[in-house]
Every structure is written in C-alpha cells, then in structure tokens.
Scaffold this active site. Structure first.
Site, PDB file in Angstrom:
ATOM      1  N   GLU A 176       0.825  -1.211   0.000  1.00 31.89           N
ATOM      2  CA  GLU A 176       0.000   0.000   0.000  1.00 31.89           C
ATOM      3  C   GLU A 176       0.858   1.259   0.000  1.00 31.89           C
ATOM      4  OE1 GLU A 176      -2.132   0.894   3.587  1.00 31.89           O
ATOM      5  OE2 GLU A 176      -3.437   2.358   2.610  1.00 31.89           O
ATOM      6  N   LYS A 218      -2.964  -1.811  -3.076  1.00 34.77           N
ATOM      7  CA  LYS A 218      -3.836  -0.827  -2.408  1.00 34.77           C
ATOM      8  C   LYS A 218      -3.189   0.535  -2.567  1.00 34.77           C
ATOM      9  CE  LYS A 218      -5.893   0.404   2.026  1.00 34.77           C
ATOM     10  NZ  LYS A 218      -6.595  -0.101   3.205  1.00 34.77           N
ATOM     11  N   ARG A 291     -11.648   4.798   7.145  1.00 38.19           N
ATOM     12  CA  ARG A 291     -12.557   5.856   7.601  1.00 38.19           C
ATOM     13  C   ARG A 291     -13.852   5.954   6.805  1.00 38.19           C
ATOM     14  NH1 ARG A 291      -7.809  10.122   7.518  1.00 38.19           N
ATOM     15  NH2 ARG A 291      -7.007   8.453   6.199  1.00 38.19           N
TER      16      ARG A 291
HETATM   17  P1  13P Z   1      -8.425   5.070   5.164  1.00 36.88           P
HETATM   18  O1  13P Z   1      -9.424   4.530   4.189  1.00 36.88           O
HETATM   19  O2  13P Z   1      -9.055   5.630   6.401  1.00 36.88           O
HETATM   20  O3  13P Z   1      -7.423   5.974   4.517  1.00 36.88           O
HETATM   21  O4  13P Z   1      -7.604   3.818   5.711  1.00 36.88           O
HETATM   22  C1  13P Z   1      -7.162   2.875   4.829  1.00 36.88           C
HETATM   23  C2  13P Z   1      -5.914   2.277   5.299  1.00 36.88           C
HETATM   24  O5  13P Z   1      -5.849   1.087   5.493  1.00 36.88           O
HETATM   25  C3  13P Z   1      -4.750   3.133   5.497  1.00 36.88           C
HETATM   26  O6  13P Z   1      -3.614   2.331   5.709  1.00 36.88           O
END
Ligand code: 13P
Length: 333
Positions: A176, A218, A291
């Site tokens: 990610e 991601k 979130r």
């Molecule tokens: P958010 O969707 O709140 O950005 O979190 C995703 C996530 O896993 C960040 O590492």
C-alpha cells in the site's frame, strides 16, 4: 510458494461486488478515531467497537476480507478467535504487518516504513492464526521538492521485500503506497507523485520476482490535496486515476483496492463509482476503506452499548453503497 493458492486468495479478495474493510488501526490511530467521540482506547474498548462492526448482519455480502491489527487478530468474539469468526462468515482475515512510519533520515518531511526485522516470524504466527493476506503501508508526502526519488525508491524496495516474504508463505501481500492528500497541491501534482510511486513499486516488485497475479495493490486515487482551493470533481479524479494506472500498473495484477485517505464517505463512494464507469481497465477496482466505511458507524456508536444496532445500521448502509459503487458497469464511451 503456491501460486495457485495465492491467485485464488487474491481473486476472492476482489470478488464481484465485494471489497475489504480496513480495521487495522494501530493503537495510536484508533485513539485518534476515538477522540472524535471522546473515548479512551484500550484493548477491551477497541474490541467492543470492532465487535460491533464485525457482527453486523449481512456484511459478508459486501466484504471479502477485513484487515486486522496485531491486537485484534488475537482477540475473540463469543469465545471464537476473530480470524476464525470471520472465516466462518465467509470473510477472509488479513493483517497489517508493518510497524509504522518514521522520519527518513536526511530527507526532511519524508517518511519510511519499518517492520522488516522479524517479519518472517510474525508472518508465520499470523498464518497459524488464519491470516490469508497481509498489508504494508508506505507513506509518500507531497511538498516543496518532495517526494524525492530516494524516498519513493526506498519505500518501494521495502514493499517488494515484504511482498516476497508474504508470498513465500502463501499469504497474499497488499502493498500500500499512499500518496497523502493532506496538502494544498493540485490534482496534477498528485498525479505525478502517484505515477512515480507506482512505477518505482512495480520496477522493484519485478526485480524481486514477486508474482503479480498473487498480490492486490492498495493505493490512493489521483485527487486534489484537501487544502487545494480548486478541487477536481469525481469525473476528473476517475479519469486521471485510471490514466495513471494504465501507464504503470501491469495487467497481471488482479485487483486494485483504494484507501479513502481522508475523503468523506460520500466522496469516496462517488469517486469509486465514477472510476468503475470508465471502460478499459484490466483490473478489478474495489475498496479497502478505513474511515470512509467506518466514520458514520463510529459516530452512531459513540462508545455506548445501547447504540450498537443503530451503528450497525449505519455501517451496513455505507458498506452497501460502496459495494454498489464498485459494481458500476463501464459506460460505452
Ligand atoms: P483510510 O481509508 O481511512 O485511509 O484507511 C485505509 C488504510 O488502510 C490506510 O492504511
């Protein structure tokens, strides 16, 4: 490394109509989320909150997986270990395996992710607990003369090393790289940073012989910085996001899941719908929001047992909307 197992898990993670819930907030991050409802985080309170999310009726129709934090993967719901509880409902358990970000020495304003030390041992333990996939988050910051190539490359190298370790143990990696959307930058600047970041990531993944069919990417959408006076609309975000991906992401990757990164739930839903409306993507384009999936449920829950049903209602409504956005069919033109 069993490629058939990796491919099968990766495909399940981005199955039609489904996406991933990111519920892997570290102890520090969950406290930040709880601050919004004036609650102090501790393992029992964290469990009460996550139990509310995970026991929501019907989520298995829209969630292929949940990313857990180290604390959570060892906790139980009604005497059943959480990974087992989720598996029984047809939801794949996953785990965050990085150890968080620190300043990148000699590169002011830039971050590097830690966690390669002891990673193999941790992965073996998580696999025994039932984890089928694992996430590692790298943070790329936009600012004056940053991101630098050095920061991008160093993060990409670590993402590749972690990905390979996961695959050796038949755990699907979710590398990610997140280009933050907190600044005042334009969409064009985000586009450039995102393209450089993803290009470097796929160069390193190739260099380390990571199997691209056995991973899920991601990442962020190409979007205006939150403080930018000119905000690109959903159509522009979708168009630039897909164009960037087509430039640098190989078609072998089965799916890309988005983080929400500070977008409102409605914004993250609308942008995902528009992204899926664009024709010509070789990948599944789905969600792995934290979130954007949780915010409304968290506010409705407010730390009170008597609000659990109300909170679950808010949660399933949002999950359903995001699933519908992910299921939009490309339009002809
Ligand atoms: P958010 O969707 O709140 O950005 O979190 C995703 C996530 O896993 C960040 O590492």
């Amino acid at each position: 490394m069993n490629i058939a197992v990796l491919k099968s898990t990766a495909n399940q993670m981005v199955a039609k109509g489904k996406g991933i819930l990111a519920a892997d907030e570290s102890s520090k991050t969950i406290q930040k989320r709880f601050d919004k409802i004036g609650l102090k985080s501790d393992p029992d309170t964290n469990l009460a909150y996550r139990k509310m999310l995970f026991t929501t009726p019907g989520i298995e129709n829209y969630l292929s997986g949940v990313i857990l934090f180290d604390e959570t993967i060892k906790q139980s719901i009604d005497g059943i270990l959480i990974p087992e509880y989720l598996s029984k409902r047809g939801i794949l358990p996953g785990i965050k395996v990085d150890k968080g970000i620190v300043d990148l020495p000699a590169f002011p304003g830039e971050k590097i992710t830690e966690g390669l030390d002891g990673l193999k041992e941790r992965l073996i333990e998580y696999a025994k607990l039932g984890a089928k996939f694992a996430k590692w988050r790298a943070v790329i910051t936009i600012g004056q003369n940053i991101p630098t190539d050095k920061c991008i490359e160093e993060n990409a190298k670590r993402l590749a090393k972690y990905s390979l370790l996961c695959q050796e143990l038949d755990i699907v990696p979710i590398p990610e790289p997140e280009v933050l959307m907190d600044g005042d930058n334009t969409l064009e600047i985000c586009q450039d940073a995102t393209e450089r970041t993803l290009k470097s990531l796929f160069t390193k993944l190739k260099e380390y012989n990571v199997n691209l069919e056995g991973l899920i990417l991601k990442t962020n959408m190409v979007i205006s910085g939150k403080k930018c006076p000119v905000q690109a609309n959903a159509q522009e975000v979708a168009k630039e996001t897909i164009a960037t991906f087509l430039n640098v992401i190989p078609k072998e990757v089965p799916g890309i899941v988005f983080l929400s990164g500070g977008q409102t739930p409605d914004q993250a839903t609308e942008n995902l719908a528009k992204i899926n409306k664009i024709a010509g993507s070789p990948w599944q384009l789905s969600y792995s929001y934290g979130r954007a999936l949780q915010d409304e449920a968290l506010m409705a829950w407010a730390g009170k047992n008597e609000n659990v049903m109300e909170a679950q209602k808010a949660f399933i409504e949002r999950v359903k909307k995001v699933s519908q956005a992910r299921s939009q069919q490309p339009s002809q033109n």
